[in-house]
Design a protein around this motif. Structure first.
Motif, PDB file in Angstrom:
ATOM      1  N   LYS A 271      -9.539  -0.473   2.982  1.00 40.24           N
ATOM      2  CA  LYS A 271     -10.980  -0.141   3.062  1.00 40.24           C
ATOM      3  C   LYS A 271     -11.251   0.831   4.205  1.00 40.24           C
ATOM      4  CE  LYS A 271     -12.049  -4.522   3.547  1.00 40.24           C
ATOM      5  NZ  LYS A 271     -10.823  -5.294   3.286  1.00 40.24           N
ATOM      6  N   THR A 272     -10.737   0.457   5.386  1.00 40.55           N
ATOM      7  CA  THR A 272     -11.006   1.288   6.566  1.00 40.55           C
ATOM      8  C   THR A 272     -10.332   2.647   6.445  1.00 40.55           C
ATOM      9  OG1 THR A 272     -11.075  -0.756   7.803  1.00 40.55           O
ATOM     10  CG2 THR A 272     -11.024   1.237   9.098  1.00 40.55           C
ATOM     11  N   THR A 273      -9.130   2.642   5.897  1.00 44.11           N
ATOM     12  CA  THR A 273      -8.401   3.910   5.759  1.00 44.11           C
ATOM     13  C   THR A 273      -9.177   4.869   4.852  1.00 44.11           C
ATOM     14  OG1 THR A 273      -6.376   2.634   5.950  1.00 44.11           O
ATOM     15  CG2 THR A 273      -6.127   4.901   5.239  1.00 44.11           C
ATOM     16  N   THR A 292     -11.127  -4.411  10.568  1.00 45.42           N
ATOM     17  CA  THR A 292     -12.498  -3.934  10.725  1.00 45.42           C
ATOM     18  C   THR A 292     -13.306  -4.988  11.482  1.00 45.42           C
ATOM     19  OG1 THR A 292     -12.215  -2.869   8.631  1.00 45.42           O
ATOM     20  CG2 THR A 292     -14.448  -3.035   9.436  1.00 45.42           C
ATOM     21  N   ASP A 368       0.537   6.056  -3.563  1.00 47.38           N
ATOM     22  CA  ASP A 368       1.702   6.807  -3.043  1.00 47.38           C
ATOM     23  C   ASP A 368       2.856   5.873  -2.729  1.00 47.38           C
ATOM     24  OD1 ASP A 368       1.419   6.539   0.336  1.00 47.38           O
ATOM     25  OD2 ASP A 368      -0.251   5.968  -0.924  1.00 47.38           O
ATOM     26  N   ALA A 402      -5.666   6.492  -0.111  1.00 43.23           N
ATOM     27  CA  ALA A 402      -6.609   6.699   0.999  1.00 43.23           C
ATOM     28  C   ALA A 402      -5.900   7.376   2.162  1.00 43.23           C
ATOM     29  CB  ALA A 402      -7.196   5.374   1.421  1.00 43.23           C
TER      30      ALA A 402
END
Ligand SMILES: Nc1nc2c(ncn2[C@@H]2O[C@H](COP(=O)(O)OP(=O)(O)OP(=O)(O)O)[C@@H](O)[C@H]2O)c(=O)[nH]1
Length: 755
Positions: A271-273, A292, A368, A402
């Motif tokens: 989420k934060t990335t 977070t 990835d 992300a």
């Protein structure tokens, strides 16, 4: 005897020792210093000398003191004030008086300069002295001396008892609005605010003039004045929710606004990335432990369009907001790691979003990574009703990285597209209204709130009510700490100036006047306190039937937590099978594991009952459930769980428990034992007493203690049970104050099925 110190005599003669010594020396009486003693002969000689000098003409004095026309005698003592006064008058006659001390001396004494007419027949002199006297009077505010003491007392008396201006008659009815203060009411009643305050204090209500008063208080006040009270019909300013709705439904001047997005998902799924990538900053690197910490809110621009992102620390916060009625998110971006798949918090997030009726866009992240399998994840998500468009569903799926930024642009495009379809609009021209995202107490700044402006435009200095608190917007900054003067719809800002810290999810509304904001804030705080006391709106299994009837409920919301997935599924399907006419069972959320805070907040938000099978609530969840009166039911037999829910829905409520007395014993003797406390030597007079039973200790027909037996013995042996007519020894758990003559009443709790 007969000997006198110089200073004593000087004092008697109202002069300084120095003056007295000078005078005595002149007459040939040699005195060393002010401590010297004078015999009676010397004393009478000195007295004579002083008297003679005083009887001599003023001109002489004048001469002796003022020949130089430049008297700078600043040394006058209290004792010789009389001569000073005389002197000063004489000096002033000379037109060259520098006696600065005069003023201070004179102020200490009541003596006024006497008229000199007896000393000098000259009219001019007389007039001059009168002028001087008036000036003296003026300067020393001594005009009162014109009156005798008695006259003055009479004057004061007259003043105190002077007939007061007649108070204006009271109106017959006090037309009030809730939130008025003593000043407002004073104006209506033609009474001083202080009088209103006094009256209220006499009624036992401690207030000050500025405190907003509630309905009951005002009506009580009216009764005290023997007049009627009627509430003025007008919009209740304290009803923020109504105002909020009004502002939201204000369809005038609507313009498109940025969408507000919440990113949700399992821990570490990125989420934060993702947010970090969007902002091109490095929030993730700075966060303590990489998790977070705060609810952050950020705005980004894509193709000239602004998007507001909220980064929540957990789903509980999201639901907490919803529980308070805040619907701040337009879209949820559900981040699921492609290498990890659907995890418990992914399911939680789906349920929270569904409960809030917020559309979901799925972002399958970390594509990835070597173990990434987006297809598998998509498959898993279909089980939760999230079906991609290409598979015939209506959920947008985007596979992203992300970390690398792969497909993030596509994700943004999808967000913008979805937002456009949703036609999100707001009116920037009205008073601001919105919700609190996060709040804290800052040592320097005081209460600080991160708020999202949802409607209107917020300006610096706006009077504002936030939840149960109020204030004025003192400072306003954006997410980068930049000070702002105003903030339009969908803008997150941090504000200061509130009187206390609001809660996440609290709504705010800007008022036109600070006075109204204060009144509304105070009133809401009162209401909140009352509601906390009542808390009778929540659904419990025992009030389910009556609540369903009362509120015409068509749906029973349940949250299921169990020890294993198999149990969750079994309970889930059994509950869905319950057929009660006109009522639907809705499983808001189900999952494996302890009942946690997130479950409780979701239950609170959806008015659901939490059913736990072979699991227990966490300590925090337990406290939270108690605070919010969320009903948590625990079971270890599935059948019991299903049966209870079914019975509750059908109005066959859970059984009530009743005390059933098993026996009585009289306390006849007491023994103190240091290890176990007081042992009661008893005789069982009725029924039987069981070991470890619940008991009431009865003294003079009153229950003085309720607890449990700690031990039950026959002679020295533990007894399981002692029947009527037998003696025994008992100790009570955590209680020693047993007395001879007490009755120990044993009882059990029996389930009484409800009709
Ligand atoms: N390879 C790869 N790693 C990623 C990707 N996105 C995130 N990560 C990594 O996954 C880890 C967790 O990412 P976060 O962004 O902190 O996850 P989060 O969901 O915000 O976690 P919480 O704040 O704890 O809920 C970090 O080490 C990231 O570098 C990605 O697309 N690819």
């Amino acid at each position: 005897m007969g000997k006198k110190r110089v200073y004593t005599l000087a004092r008697e003669l109202h002069m300084s020792s120095k003056q007295l010594i000078t005078k005595a020396n002149k007459k040939g009486i040699h005195i060393k210093n002010h401590m010297a003693t004078l015999d009676s002969k010397q004393e009478s000689q000195v007295r004579h000398a002083v008297k003679a000098s005083r009887n001599s003409k003023p001109a002489n004095n004048h001469k002796s003191n003022n020949h130089h026309g430049n008297n700078r005698n600043n040394q006058h003592r209290v004792n010789n004030h009389k001569s000073n006064v005389n002197k000063s008058n004489q000096h002033s006659h000379n037109g060259n008086n520098h006696n600065n001390n005069h003023k201070s001396n004179a102020s200490k004494f009541v003596h006024r300069p006497k008229s000199y007419s007896n000393q000098n027949g000259n009219n001019n002199y007389h007039r001059h002295n009168n002028k001087k006297r008036r000036r003296w009077n003026r300067r020393h505010n001594r005009n009162n001396n014109r009156y005798s003491t008695n006259q003055r007392i009479r004057q004061i008396h007259k003043h105190n008892h002077a007939p007061r201006r007649k108070a204006r008659p009271l109106p017959k009815t006090l037309y009030y609005t809730v939130g008025m203060n003593a000043q407002d009411i004073g104006k209506i009643l033609h009474r001083a605010p202080a009088e209103i305050v006094k009256k209220l204090i006499d009624l036992g209500i401690m207030v000050n003039q500025n405190k907003s008063l509630g309905k009951d208080t005002i009506e009580l006040l009216a009764v005290a004045y023997h007049i009627k009270a009627k509430e003025k019909k007008q919009v209740n300013i304290s009803d923020i929710d109504k105002m909020f709705k009004k502002e939201i439904n204000n369809k005038k001047h609507l313009v498109p606004r940025p969408p507000v997005i919440t990113i949700m998902g399992h821990v570490d799924h990125g989420k934060t990335t993702l947010l970090d990538y969007l902002r091109h900053s490095h929030v993730a690197a700075h966060e303590a432990g990489g998790i977070t910490q705060d609810i952050g809110a950020y705005q980004i621009k894509e193709k000239g369009k602004t998007i507001t992102f909220l980064d929540t620390p957990g789903h509980a916060a999201f639901s907490a907001m919803r529980a308070r009625g805040a619907r701040i998110t337009d879209l949820v971006v559900l981040v699921v790691a492609a290498d990890d798949g659907v995890m418990p918090q992914t399911v939680e997030a789906i349920d929270h979003a569904k409960a809030a009726k917020t559309p979901i866009i799925v972002a399958i992240n970390k594509i990835d990574k070597p173990g990434a399998n987006p297809k598998k994840v998509t498959n898993q998500l279909t089980r939760y009703g999230l079906i991609p468009e290409k598979w015939g569903g209506n959920t947008i799926f985007v596979n992203i990285s992300a970390k690398l930024g792969t497909n993030v642009k596509e994700l943004l495009d999808m967000i913008i597209l979805k937002a456009e379809v949703m036609e999100l609009k707001a009116n920037p021209k009205q008073n601001a209204a919105g919700s609190v995202i996060e709040s804290k107490l800052d040592k320097g700044k005081g209460p600080v709130a991160s708020v999202l402006v949802q409607e209107g435009t917020m300006h610096i200095e706006d009077p504002i009510v936030v939840g149960d608190t109020f204030g004025r917007v003192r400072t306003m900054t954006n997410e980068n700490g930049k000070p702002l003067k105003s903030a339009g719809p969908s803008t997150p800002v941090e504000i200061t100036g509130l009187s206390s810290v609001p809660e996440a999810g609290d709504r705010f509304v800007v008022f036109d006047h600070e006075k109204d904001a204060r009144a509304a804030g105070e009133q809401r705080a009162e209401q909140a306190q009352m509601e906390r006391r009542k808390q009778d709106n929540t659904v419990t299994l025992s009030n389910l039937f009556s609540t369903m009837k009362k509120n015409d409920m068509k749906k029973v919301n349940l949250i299921i937590k169990a020890d294993v997935q198999g149990s969750v599924e079994a309970i889930d399907s059994s509950l869905k099978d319950i057929k009660v006419k006109g009522v639907l069972v809705s499983i808001v959320h189900s999952g494996v594991g302890a009942i946690n805070e997130s479950d409780v907040t979701l239950a609170q938000a959806t008015n659901a009952i939490v059913l736990g099978f072979n699991v227990r609530p966490t300590p925090q969840a337990k406290i939270q459930a108690e605070n919010y009166k969320v009903d948590i039911r625990l079971y270890d037999v599935i059948y019991d769980l299903i049966d209870e829910v079914k019975s509750a829905m059908k109005g066959k409520l859970a059984p009530k428990y009743k005390e059933v007395v098993t026996g009585d014993a009289d306390v006849r003797q007491l023994y103190k034992a240091s290890a176990v406390g007081t042992i009661a030597g008893c005789m069982v007079t009725k029924g039987y007493i069981g070991n470890g039973t619940r008991i009431h200790l009865i003294r003079d027909n009153k229950v003085v203690y309720t607890g449990k037996l700690a031990s039950l013995k026959r002679f020295k042996n533990d007894a399981k049970e002692v029947k009527q007519g037998f003696e025994c020894g008992m100790t009570i758990e955590d209680y020693n104050d047993i007395k001879v003559g007490d009755v120990i009443e044993a009882y059990t709790m029996k389930a009484i099925p409800r009709k």
